[in-house]
Design an enzyme around this catalytic site. Structure first.
Site, PDB file in Angstrom:
ATOM      1  N   ASP A  11      52.311  33.949  41.063  1.00 14.32           N
ATOM      2  CA  ASP A  11      51.847  34.935  40.098  1.00 14.32           C
ATOM      3  C   ASP A  11      51.091  34.146  39.036  1.00 14.32           C
ATOM      4  OD1 ASP A  11      51.447  37.150  38.438  1.00 14.32           O
ATOM      5  OD2 ASP A  11      53.424  36.969  37.511  1.00 14.32           O
ATOM      6  N   GLU A  71      49.147  36.807  43.700  1.00 14.68           N
ATOM      7  CA  GLU A  71      48.939  38.138  43.131  1.00 14.68           C
ATOM      8  C   GLU A  71      47.537  38.143  42.551  1.00 14.68           C
ATOM      9  OE1 GLU A  71      50.518  40.680  39.387  1.00 14.68           O
ATOM     10  OE2 GLU A  71      52.065  40.037  40.804  1.00 14.68           O
ATOM     11  N   ASP A 144      58.422  36.606  35.610  1.00 15.91           N
ATOM     12  CA  ASP A 144      57.226  36.038  36.242  1.00 15.91           C
ATOM     13  C   ASP A 144      57.623  35.266  37.501  1.00 15.91           C
ATOM     14  OD1 ASP A 144      54.951  36.766  34.511  1.00 15.91           O
ATOM     15  OD2 ASP A 144      56.069  35.652  32.995  1.00 15.91           O
TER      16      ASP A 144
END
Length: 184
Positions: A11, A71, A144
């Site tokens: 991410d 992502e 996260d």
């Protein structure tokens, strides 16, 4: 013989980069690790990009992933935020591509859909589902980490399926799929 692979999920972010690693053996996935790279105290944006690249290379050299799932940045109204996220993602992609590791991108809605069945699920719902799926004892305070792990799990669920997202198997593949972006 069962096929094995390691998937690194990332991410990307310039404040915090979350990442997670799963090991796939046959048709079962196993939790390996999740963590974060916290860059909130770093003020220089180029130092942040270097740290993202270095940490991604370190993860690659330690865990030897077969594939990387990222992502993709969501489309927001703040152009500066989008630019920063795109840079972070690009640096993580470059690290994987420099080691000839295929890179796959997934939209946040697709990741949430793959994990929870709902594209509008909250970070907490995604984290709880990952905890259940992978037998994670305790969830981190900062989600996260679970977002990075969710990218890896989403990729596992989408492996072998035709996806709309882009994937790159190396620099040549990236260039071929992005010819309009090359200045001549």
């Amino acid at each position: 013989m069962a096929k094995e692979k390691i998937i690194l999920g990332i991410d990307p972010g310039t404040a915090i980069m979350g990442f997670g690693i799963i090991h796939v053996k046959g048709n079962k996935m196993h939790f390996v690790q999740m963590n974060e790279l916290d860059m909130r105290k770093i003020t220089d944006p180029y130092t942040k990009l270097r740290r993202i690249f270095e940490r991604t290379i370190e993860l690659i050299d330690t865990y030897h992933p077969d594939e990387i799932a990222l992502e993709a940045p969501f489309f927001g109204k703040n152009v500066q935020s989008m630019l920063k996220l795109g840079r972070a993602q690009g640096v993580a992609m470059a690290a994987g591509l420099s080691r000839d590791i295929p890179v796959f991108e997934y939209a946040p809605l697709k990741i949430k859909q793959a994990i929870t069945g709902k594209g509008r699920a909250s970070k907490e719902q995604v984290a709880k589902m990952l905890q259940s799926l992978l037998g994670i004892k305790e969830l981190p305070k900062n989600l996260d980490m679970t977002d990075g792990l969710a990218a890896a799990v989403c990729h596992y669920y989408n492996s072998g399926k035709v996806t709309i997202g882009k994937n790159y198997t190396g620099w040549a593949s990236f260039v071929k799929q992005n010819e309009k972006r090359i200045k001549k």
